[in-house]
Design an enzyme around this catalytic site. Sequence first.
Site, PDB file in Angstrom:
ATOM      1  N   GLU A  15       0.822  -1.212   0.000  1.00  0.00           N
ATOM      2  CA  GLU A  15       0.000   0.000   0.000  1.00  0.00           C
ATOM      3  C   GLU A  15       0.861   1.268   0.000  1.00  0.00           C
ATOM      4  O   GLU A  15       1.872   1.348   0.682  1.00  0.00           O
ATOM      5  CB  GLU A  15      -0.937   0.012   1.214  1.00  0.00           C
ATOM      6  CG  GLU A  15      -1.924  -1.152   1.239  1.00  0.00           C
ATOM      7  CD  GLU A  15      -2.927  -1.124   0.081  1.00  0.00           C
ATOM      8  OE1 GLU A  15      -3.053  -0.075  -0.574  1.00  0.00           O
ATOM      9  OE2 GLU A  15      -3.571  -2.169  -0.153  1.00  0.00           O
ATOM     10  N   HIS A  68      -1.141  -5.782   1.841  1.00  0.00           N
ATOM     11  CA  HIS A  68      -2.344  -6.606   1.737  1.00  0.00           C
ATOM     12  C   HIS A  68      -1.988  -7.902   1.017  1.00  0.00           C
ATOM     13  O   HIS A  68      -1.250  -7.876   0.021  1.00  0.00           O
ATOM     14  CB  HIS A  68      -3.421  -5.865   0.927  1.00  0.00           C
ATOM     15  CG  HIS A  68      -4.465  -5.198   1.768  1.00  0.00           C
ATOM     16  ND1 HIS A  68      -4.804  -3.873   1.602  1.00  0.00           N
ATOM     17  CD2 HIS A  68      -5.271  -5.669   2.769  1.00  0.00           C
ATOM     18  CE1 HIS A  68      -5.766  -3.562   2.473  1.00  0.00           C
ATOM     19  NE2 HIS A  68      -6.070  -4.621   3.186  1.00  0.00           N
ATOM     20  N   CYS A 102      -7.939  -1.969   7.762  1.00  0.00           N
ATOM     21  CA  CYS A 102      -6.562  -1.944   7.235  1.00  0.00           C
ATOM     22  C   CYS A 102      -6.145  -0.519   6.863  1.00  0.00           C
ATOM     23  O   CYS A 102      -5.026  -0.100   7.158  1.00  0.00           O
ATOM     24  CB  CYS A 102      -6.422  -2.890   6.043  1.00  0.00           C
ATOM     25  SG  CYS A 102      -6.423  -4.621   6.582  1.00  0.00           S
TER      26      CYS A 102
HETATM   27  N1  PCA Z   1      -8.190  -6.997   6.319  1.00  0.00           N
HETATM   28  C1  PCA Z   1      -9.194  -5.984   6.562  1.00  0.00           C
HETATM   29  C2  PCA Z   1      -9.099  -5.692   8.024  1.00  0.00           C
HETATM   30  C3  PCA Z   1      -8.349  -6.811   8.620  1.00  0.00           C
HETATM   31  C4  PCA Z   1      -7.741  -7.520   7.482  1.00  0.00           C
HETATM   32  O1  PCA Z   1      -6.944  -8.457   7.563  1.00  0.00           O
HETATM   33  C5  PCA Z   1      -9.046  -4.776   5.639  1.00  0.00           C
HETATM   34  O2  PCA Z   1      -8.529  -4.929   4.510  1.00  0.00           O
HETATM   35  O3  PCA Z   1      -9.443  -3.685   6.005  1.00  0.00           O
END
Ligand code: PCA
Length: 213
Positions: A78, A165, A141
């Site tokens: 990200e 992610h 996240c």
């Molecule tokens: N993914 C979620 C929140 C916790 C996770 O592992 C997200 O992408 O916001």
Amino acid sequence: MKLLVTAFDPFGKESINPSLEVLKALEKNILGATIISLEVPTVCYKSLQVIEEAIKEHNPDIILSIGQAGGRSEITVERIGINVNDFSICDNEGNQIIDEKIFKDGPDAYFVNVPIKAMVENIKKSNIPASVSNTAGTFVCNHVTYGVRHLIETKYKGKKSGFIHIPYLPEQVVNKKGVSSMSLDVMVTGITEAIKAIIEYDIDRKVVGGATH
Ligand code: PCA
């Protein structure tokens, strides 16, 4: 060098979170840097409190958070966290905040300050699909991507933070036809390569990695 690496507990309809599985399997020493592992609840604000406690306890140089992005096919690093809670589902304590700032006194957004291009290049060198992502969504996240950078700017200057992610694990998509997944060992290698890039590159590489849309 000390890295605090965080992962989330399962949320939504899932009974596992790949980020937590990767965290459990990660080496505790990478290129001489100490890796401190931390499980974080998928809950707004509480997630940030748990991370801040660990920052106080361990004084890490870098905070790298990992989360599940169900449906993505690559490991995505990200670029940015934005100052909004806009939850399409409830977090693990039933909160569904819509269109509110994470921190009222905070700027609209923060760019992460880890070398995102170098991280992506390192992951791809191991033949693992990866790319820069320009949105971490608007759920927990993003909340953590933004919130940890805000903590650093306001209280813990000089530290770096970033967010990665990762896709579903294969066992999560057995009954989700056509949805992407990635095996645990591949994701562990990918995250390890990303961490190596953070350790090796103080300044990011200037290489192609943007997007047209
Ligand atoms: N993914 C979620 C929140 C916790 C996770 O592992 C997200 O992408 O916001």
